[in-house]
Motif scaffolding. Structure first.
Motif, short mmCIF file in Angstrom:
data_model
loop_
_atom_site.label_atom_id
_atom_site.label_comp_id
_atom_site.label_asym_id
_atom_site.label_seq_id
_atom_site.Cartn_x
_atom_site.Cartn_y
_atom_site.Cartn_z
N GLY A 1 -10.08 55.84 66.83
CA GLY A 1 -9.00 55.75 67.82
C GLY A 1 -8.06 56.94 67.74
O GLY A 1 -8.24 57.89 66.97
N SER A 2 -7.02 56.89 68.52
CA SER A 2 -6.01 57.95 68.58
C SER A 2 -5.11 57.90 67.34
O SER A 2 -4.44 56.90 67.09
N LEU A 3 -5.11 59.00 66.59
CA LEU A 3 -4.23 59.07 65.42
C LEU A 3 -2.77 59.06 65.86
O LEU A 3 -1.93 58.44 65.21
N THR A 4 -2.47 59.68 66.99
CA THR A 4 -1.10 59.68 67.51
C THR A 4 -0.60 58.25 67.72
O THR A 4 0.51 57.90 67.31
N ARG A 5 -1.42 57.42 68.33
CA ARG A 5 -1.02 56.02 68.58
C ARG A 5 -0.84 55.26 67.27
O ARG A 5 0.09 54.47 67.14
N ARG A 6 -1.73 55.51 66.32
CA ARG A 6 -1.63 54.82 65.04
C ARG A 6 -0.37 55.25 64.28
O ARG A 6 0.33 54.42 63.70
N LEU A 7 -0.07 56.54 64.31
CA LEU A 7 1.14 57.03 63.64
C LEU A 7 2.40 56.52 64.33
O LEU A 7 3.38 56.18 63.68
N THR A 8 2.38 56.47 65.67
CA THR A 8 3.53 55.97 66.42
C THR A 8 3.83 54.53 66.05
O THR A 8 4.98 54.14 65.84
N ALA A 9 2.78 53.72 65.92
CA ALA A 9 2.96 52.32 65.54
C ALA A 9 3.50 52.21 64.11
O ALA A 9 4.44 51.45 63.85
N LEU A 10 2.95 53.00 63.19
CA LEU A 10 3.39 52.96 61.80
C LEU A 10 4.85 53.41 61.69
O LEU A 10 5.62 52.88 60.91
N ALA A 11 5.23 54.39 62.51
CA ALA A 11 6.59 54.93 62.47
C ALA A 11 7.57 54.10 63.30
O ALA A 11 8.73 54.50 63.45
N GLU A 12 7.10 52.99 63.83
CA GLU A 12 7.93 52.12 64.66
C GLU A 12 8.62 52.93 65.76
O GLU A 12 9.83 52.87 65.95
N GLN A 13 7.81 53.71 66.46
CA GLN A 13 8.24 54.57 67.58
C GLN A 13 9.05 55.80 67.13
O GLN A 13 9.49 56.57 67.98
N GLN A 14 9.27 55.98 65.86
CA GLN A 14 10.00 57.15 65.35
C GLN A 14 8.99 58.27 65.04
O GLN A 14 8.90 58.76 63.91
N PHE A 15 8.22 58.65 66.06
CA PHE A 15 7.15 59.63 65.92
C PHE A 15 7.52 60.88 66.70
O PHE A 15 8.11 60.81 67.77
N SER A 16 7.16 62.05 66.16
CA SER A 16 7.40 63.30 66.89
C SER A 16 6.34 64.33 66.51
O SER A 16 5.70 64.24 65.47
N VAL A 17 6.18 65.30 67.40
CA VAL A 17 5.28 66.42 67.19
C VAL A 17 6.14 67.67 67.08
O VAL A 17 6.96 67.93 67.97
N VAL A 18 5.97 68.43 65.99
CA VAL A 18 6.73 69.65 65.79
C VAL A 18 5.77 70.83 65.76
O VAL A 18 5.02 71.00 64.80
N PRO A 19 5.76 71.65 66.84
CA PRO A 19 4.90 72.82 66.85
C PRO A 19 5.33 73.83 65.77
O PRO A 19 6.51 74.08 65.59
N LEU A 20 4.34 74.38 65.07
CA LEU A 20 4.61 75.38 64.03
C LEU A 20 4.18 76.77 64.50
O LEU A 20 4.89 77.74 64.31
N GLU A 21 2.99 76.83 65.06
CA GLU A 21 2.44 78.11 65.49
C GLU A 21 1.41 77.85 66.57
O GLU A 21 0.65 76.89 66.49
N GLU A 22 1.39 78.70 67.59
CA GLU A 22 0.31 78.62 68.56
C GLU A 22 0.14 79.96 69.25
O GLU A 22 1.09 80.71 69.42
N GLY A 23 -1.10 80.25 69.59
CA GLY A 23 -1.40 81.50 70.26
C GLY A 23 -2.84 81.91 70.04
O GLY A 23 -3.61 81.23 69.36
N TRP A 24 -3.20 83.06 70.64
CA TRP A 24 -4.56 83.59 70.49
C TRP A 24 -4.69 84.27 69.15
O TRP A 24 -3.83 85.06 68.76
N GLN A 25 -5.76 83.96 68.44
CA GLN A 25 -6.05 84.63 67.17
C GLN A 25 -7.53 84.46 66.84
O GLN A 25 -8.20 83.60 67.43
N PRO A 26 -8.03 85.26 65.90
CA PRO A 26 -9.43 85.08 65.49
C PRO A 26 -9.60 83.71 64.83
O PRO A 26 -8.76 83.30 64.02
#
Length: 183
Positions: free
Chosen positions: A34-59
């Motif tokens: 299943g969706s890990l996001t949904r499972r984490l959201t449930a475990l966190a009692e809706q206190q779930f967030s995504v924090v981007p660290l790095e993104e872009g083109w690279q090898p």
């Protein structure tokens, strides 16, 4: 991350290749389809967030190129984030897609921001999920703030036509504490 190239690549294994296999509670997290996001959201009692660290083109790393079926050294879109519960990093996620497949696919990973890629992949029925593989993730491949030896990780490839998105998720100690799992 220049230091990442120095890490010994992991051996990604299916559940059938793991001997001995992890305890049932740990295996339940590693091989959950299943969706890990949904499972984490449930475990966190809706206190779930995504924090981007790095993104872009690279090898892409060699193991990623192999999994995506592209030549070694291919360019790709790399997105690294923390999946957090109660303001604590629970999972470090690294998602990659080859430039050759991503361009013209209609999927713009650069527009996700703090939204979950997992939610996008699970809400689009055109994506099919490949087999889940697990390993002990190389510590040098982790952000310094969460660098630890022998952390469990899993990965799977989500496919939609010619587009493949490889998603790796590294389970951090704070998650196991919150879920009351011995890792």
């Amino acid at each position: 991350m220049p230091h990442a190239a120095l890490a010994q690549p992991p051996r990604w294994l299916s559940s059938a290749q793991l001997h001995p296999g992890p305890a049932a509670a740990l295996s339940d997290w590693l091989f959950d389809q299943g969706s890990l996001t949904r499972r984490l959201t449930a475990l966190a009692e809706q206190q779930f967030s995504v924090v981007p660290l790095e993104e872009g083109w690279q090898p892409l790393r060699h193991d990623e190129c192999l999994a995506l079926g592209v030549p070694s050294g291919s360019q790709g879109w790399v997105r690294e984030v923390y999946l957090r519960g109660h303001q604590q990093p629970w999972v470090f996620a690294r998602s990659v897609a080859a430039r050759s497949a991503l361009q013209g696919s209609g999927l713009n990973l650069g527009e996700l921001g703090s939204r979950s890629l997992g939610e996008l992949l699970f809400s689009d029925r055109a994506f099919t999920r490949g087999a889940i593989q697990v390993c002990r993730y190389p510590a040098p491949w982790l952000p310094s703030a969460v660098r630890n030896e022998q952390l469990w990780a899993r990965r799977s490839c989500f496919q939609r036509g010619a587009l493949a998105v490889l998603v790796a998720e590294v389970f951090l100690p704070q998650l196991w504490q919150a879920a009351h799992v011995d890792a």
